[in-house]
Design an enzyme around this catalytic site. Structure first.
Site, PDB file in Angstrom:
ATOM      1  N   THR A  78       1.017  -1.128   0.146  1.00 35.90           N
ATOM      2  CA  THR A  78      -0.062  -0.060   0.040  1.00 35.90           C
ATOM      3  C   THR A  78       1.124   1.391   0.101  1.00 35.90           C
ATOM      4  O   THR A  78       0.430   1.924  -0.830  1.00 35.90           O
ATOM      5  CB  THR A  78      -0.931   0.125   1.223  1.00 35.90           C
ATOM      6  OG1 THR A  78      -1.807  -1.127   1.239  1.00 35.90           O
ATOM      7  CG2 THR A  78      -2.011   1.103   1.146  1.00 35.90           C
ATOM      8  N   GLN A 194       1.491 -10.027  -6.219  1.00 36.52           N
ATOM      9  CA  GLN A 194       1.134 -11.428  -6.429  1.00 36.52           C
ATOM     10  C   GLN A 194       2.108 -12.165  -7.378  1.00 36.52           C
ATOM     11  O   GLN A 194       2.061 -13.452  -7.624  1.00 36.52           O
ATOM     12  CB  GLN A 194      -0.142 -11.796  -6.930  1.00 36.52           C
ATOM     13  CG  GLN A 194      -1.119 -11.380  -5.686  1.00 36.52           C
ATOM     14  CD  GLN A 194      -1.172 -12.067  -4.414  1.00 36.52           C
ATOM     15  OE1 GLN A 194      -0.686 -13.179  -4.624  1.00 36.52           O
ATOM     16  NE2 GLN A 194      -1.689 -11.551  -3.495  1.00 36.52           N
ATOM     17  N   SER A 214       5.205  -6.708  -1.674  1.00 36.82           N
ATOM     18  CA  SER A 214       5.080  -6.991  -0.241  1.00 36.82           C
ATOM     19  C   SER A 214       5.697  -8.144   0.141  1.00 36.82           C
ATOM     20  O   SER A 214       5.454  -8.989  -0.410  1.00 36.82           O
ATOM     21  CB  SER A 214       3.491  -7.012  -0.126  1.00 36.82           C
ATOM     22  OG  SER A 214       3.051  -7.178   1.172  1.00 36.82           O
ATOM     23  N   GLY A 215       6.147  -8.099   1.553  1.00 38.36           N
ATOM     24  CA  GLY A 215       7.040  -9.114   2.083  1.00 38.36           C
ATOM     25  C   GLY A 215       5.906 -10.470   2.654  1.00 38.36           C
ATOM     26  O   GLY A 215       6.288 -11.630   2.297  1.00 38.36           O
ATOM     27  N   HIS A 216       4.824  -9.859   3.122  1.00 43.49           N
ATOM     28  CA  HIS A 216       4.149 -10.902   3.685  1.00 43.49           C
ATOM     29  C   HIS A 216       3.250 -11.880   2.857  1.00 43.49           C
ATOM     30  O   HIS A 216       2.485 -12.819   3.326  1.00 43.49           O
ATOM     31  CB  HIS A 216       3.072 -10.373   4.844  1.00 43.49           C
ATOM     32  CG  HIS A 216       1.994  -9.609   4.160  1.00 43.49           C
ATOM     33  ND1 HIS A 216       0.835 -10.073   4.289  1.00 43.49           N
ATOM     34  CD2 HIS A 216       1.541  -8.448   3.633  1.00 43.49           C
ATOM     35  CE1 HIS A 216      -0.122  -9.276   3.671  1.00 43.49           C
ATOM     36  NE2 HIS A 216       0.356  -8.093   3.394  1.00 43.49           N
ATOM     37  N   THR A 252      13.043   5.462  10.596  1.00 42.60           N
ATOM     38  CA  THR A 252      13.927   4.251  10.930  1.00 42.60           C
ATOM     39  C   THR A 252      13.935   3.033  10.290  1.00 42.60           C
ATOM     40  O   THR A 252      12.747   2.580  10.289  1.00 42.60           O
ATOM     41  CB  THR A 252      14.026   4.138  12.596  1.00 42.60           C
ATOM     42  OG1 THR A 252      14.378   5.411  13.037  1.00 42.60           O
ATOM     43  CG2 THR A 252      15.142   3.125  12.875  1.00 42.60           C
ATOM     44  N   CYS A 343     -16.992 -10.988   2.983  1.00 40.92           N
ATOM     45  CA  CYS A 343     -18.215 -11.326   3.628  1.00 40.92           C
ATOM     46  C   CYS A 343     -18.795 -10.245   4.587  1.00 40.92           C
ATOM     47  O   CYS A 343     -18.196  -9.655   5.216  1.00 40.92           O
ATOM     48  CB  CYS A 343     -17.910 -12.458   4.291  1.00 40.92           C
ATOM     49  SG  CYS A 343     -17.574 -13.914   3.374  1.00 40.92           S
TER      50      CYS A 343
END
Length: 756
Positions: A78, A194, A214-216, A252, A343
């Site tokens: 993001t 992705q 994105s890492g996660h 940091t 949902c």
């Protein structure tokens, strides 16, 4: 299979997030403990931290092939998206021509972060360009002709390497050709979140200006990501401050996150003995999962073409089952998947599948099953085994064809409610005689209803519509081709007569019950209501009143169709009041807010228009005038979608007793007469759950429960489900209908040490 709480988790929701790879977690922990220095410090500890940062940056450059482009570490995708859009628009604003209308283009299937960010910065910076979505075809491919026609005056174009819902990838080389042929200078951002680890990337050989990662999404911790910026592309810092990252991104640095990310890059760069499976192995996993799904659910539809999708994502729908039902089924087997859309209590669809032009039922029922490259063969094998058990569980509940014996199946008796989107279908069964009637059948449920009929060995005496539906085709003919001599709504011509409160009604027999027909025109000219009459007493009493779209929860049906009449509805409302009681259970054809059923008493408390009619406080002429205003509001709300009624008052909400697991345990000890009600579906129990609750009342049988136990509405009931969402919805529905002592377990059994 073993007991549910002993089953290990099979996590197949990797496109949402991934577990942290063990080696990456170890690297992060070691860094936090021993190399925790600030990279801006000049002492040895700071220099060690800086080395980790620069080493990770170098490996990122190798993995994505960034060449001379810049790699800036961020908190995630993001932030990378904001950085790219802010940088491009700040530069574009310098060269705006007041006489031109500019556009900002994005793919219609982009993650919502992209269009929302475009609109935000477009407004904040005063660029005032027109934000336009690029259409996609049925396979999810961007419309290149549209791009060519609109790119000339575009300031920026945002596309996606791989879609997060479907796994569909874009041909970046062909896309570049289309873009740069018409507009060589337009800023181009490609969301590569992705794609990392699933598609080969060589970004320096393209003219992509910005690419967030994105890492996660690939086994690194949350809170670490990076953005690629092409050499020479304009840049405006999104976060200003202490001047870290060479003044490009202050704050940091997240050194332990970078240390974990470095491990991920190492695995991606390995040629052998890597923790990540090869592309060929990932394709094998997809084949195993897809073939198992097709065997378990023969009617399954895949919502994307495997030919232009990464192998780690499967998006599918099963006719007759909502995404929530399949998610709960898989969750009961400790398989984690997600729906194709968010949902909520209201009808939701996947905007991605909508953009691809897929039918509404596929969009509403979509399930996303996604895995990552660290998934093992053992996990896939176990997942396939559990998927087969899920299908067997549905067979046990007569929801799917399966080779169970009749004695293994739960015998139906009473009312079952099915929903597709906001539409309701009702199945009433007299268990003693196996006689049944279906009211307002839906095409999406044909196979499911046929399976139930065959499995339960039911004698269907009638399949009825309450009116000719504007929002869907009736599937009555598909279910009753063996029943002749019926009118266009399915009512048999050979009937008897019953008298109820002075009204002489045609009726048919369904075991020990009579089904009576009551004409109630208004919503449409042919609208009727059906009454299920209990003959166990000397005088017949109404057990249920199926009112079609006459009275809905919080609303009255529309009366602005060609065959509608507000004046006729006024008279029909008075007839229903006269023939029924305040507490008679009304079962409408639509339930847009998950309220299940209603009563005249409950509706009059919140629907002023209905209340005034039934109390004689509103004349026919005034009703017609006010109803036209309400109908216009429905038109304004629904847009292109046909709504047969929309709420004219706020959704009912009640103060419920919410228990934590510990509080509930103490409460049950102090109040032993409290009934603990588990509202999971029966097939969830078939997946080896212990049945240590007072009663199982699934949502499909909630209205039946209300009818059976509505005489004792003061008894304390505490509802429990998997996550707490179903129990809260059910508790609110019961409270609205007068159950005065209702509570539920917040967070469900997923967060509690309860019997499962």
């Amino acid at each position: 299979m073993t007991e549910q709480n002993a089953l290990s988790q099979i996590y197949l929701d990797a496109n949402a997030t991934t577990p942290v790879l063990e080696k990456a977690a170890d690297a992060a922990l070691i860094t936090m403990r021993t190399m925790f220095g600030n990279p801006s410090s000049s002492h040895i500890t700071g220099l060690q931290a800086k080395q980790i940062m620069e080493r990770t940056r170098g490996k990122a450059q190798q993995v994505i092939g960034s060449g001379q482009g810049h790699i800036i570490f961020t908190s995630g995708a993001t932030e990378g998206i904001q950085t790219a859009i802010l940088s491009a628009l700040c530069e574009a604003k310098k060269h705006l021509d007041d006489n031109k209308q500019y556009t900002l283009l994005y793919g219609a299937t982009e993650h919502k972060a992209v269009p929302e960010s475009l609109r935000h910065w477009n407004k904040v910076l005063g660029v005032n360009a027109e934000v336009k979505a690029i259409p996609v075809d049925r396979t999810g491919k961007l419309d290149h002709e549209f791009i060519a026609a609109h790119i000339e005056n575009a300031l920026m174009i945002c596309t996606m390497a791989v879609n997060n819902e479907t796994g569909v990838y874009q041909d970046l080389q062909a896309l570049e050709q289309t873009i740069r042929t018409v507009n060589p200078s337009v800023f181009w951002m490609v969301d590569c979140v992705q794609a990392l680890g699933k598609r080969a990337l060589n970004i320096a050989h393209t003219s992509i200006d910005y690419a967030p990662f994105s890492g996660h999404k690939l086994y690194a911790p949350k809170g670490i990501g990076f953005v690629y910026i092409r050499e020479g592309a304009p840049f405006t810092p999104f976060i200003a401050g202490g001047g870290q990252e060479g003044g490009l991104r202050s704050g940091t640095e997240n050194i332990h996150g970078m240390a974990a990310l470095e491990v991920i890059f190492d695995e991606l760069l390995k040629t052998d003995n890597a923790a990540f499976a090869s592309f060929e192995q990932l394709q094998t996993y997809r084949t195993q999962l897809s073939e198992t799904l097709k065997q378990a659910f023969p009617t399954i539809t895949f919502n994307h073409d495997f030919e232009n999708s990464v192998p780690t994502t499967l998006n599918f729908a099963i006719p007759g089952f909502s995404s929530k039902e399949i998610m709960d089924l898989f969750d009961a087997a400790n398989i984690r998947v997600s729906s194709g859309s968010a949902c909520s209590s209201k009808v939701t669809r996947s905007f991605v599948l909508d953009a691809m032009g897929l039918p509404a039922w596929q969009s509403e029922s979509a399930i996303r099953m996604s895995f990552g490259p660290a998934t093992t063969q053992q996990e896939i094998t176990e997942a396939c085994d559990r998927i087969k058990h899920c299908a067997q569980a549905l067979g046990h509940s007569c929801l799917l064809q399966h080779n169970n014996t009749v004695s293994e199946k739960e015998a139906l008796d009473g009312l079952v409610q099915f929903k597709v989107g906001g539409a309701c279908c009702w199945l009433f069964v007299d268990g003693a005689s196996k006689s049944a009637v279906i009211i307002d059948p839906l095409a999406e449920l044909v196979d499911r209803l046929k399976t139930i009929i065959q499995c339960q060995q039911l004698n269907v005496v009638a399949v009825l519509d309450t009116h000719g539906h504007a929002d869907h085709e009736s599937s009555r003919i598909e279910l009753v081709n063996q029943l002749d001599n019926c009118d266009h709504l399915g009512w048999p011509k050979a009937t008897k007569s019953v008298t109820l409160k002075g009204h002489h009604l045609d009726s048919i027999q369904c075991g020990d019950f009579d089904i009576a027909k009551l004409p109630t025109p208004g919503h449409t000219q042919d609208s009727v209501s059906y009454l299920i009459l209990d003959k166990s007493n000397d005088s017949e009493e109404i057990k249920y009143l199926f009112c079609g779209d006459l009275i809905l929860m919080g609303a009255l049906g529309r009366t602005n169709f060609a065959t509608s009449s507000a004046a006729a509805m006024y008279e029909s409302l008075l007839i229903v009041k006269n023939i029924s009681d305040q507490g008679t259970i009304l079962c409408p054809s639509h339930d847009y807010n998950n309220e299940f059923a209603t009563t005249i008493e409950a509706e009059c408390k919140r629907n002023t228009l209905l209340n005034d009619v039934l109390k004689g406080q509103l004349s026919l002429a005034s009703f017609v005038e006010q109803k036209s205003i309400v109908d216009q509001q429905i038109n304004d709300e629904s847009g292109s979608e046909i709504l047969c009624g929309a709420s004219v008052c706020s959704k009912a909400s009640f103060e419920l007793k919410e228990f934590s697991a510990r509080d509930l345990e103490q409460h049950l000890l102090q109040h032993p007469t409290t009934a603990l009600i588990d509202i999971r579906e029966p097939h969830e129990y078939a997946l080896h759950h212990a049945q240590q609750f007072d009663q199982n009342v699934p949502l499909t049988r909630l209205v039946d429960f209300i009818a059976r136990f509505g005489q004792d509405k003061s008894k304390e009931l505490i509802l429990v489900c998997r996550s707490g969402s179903r129990s809260q919805v059910a508790a609110q529905a019961l409270a609205r209908l007068g159950f005065s002592n209702i509570g539920h377990l917040k967070g469900g059994y997923a967060l509690a040490d309860l019997p499962r």
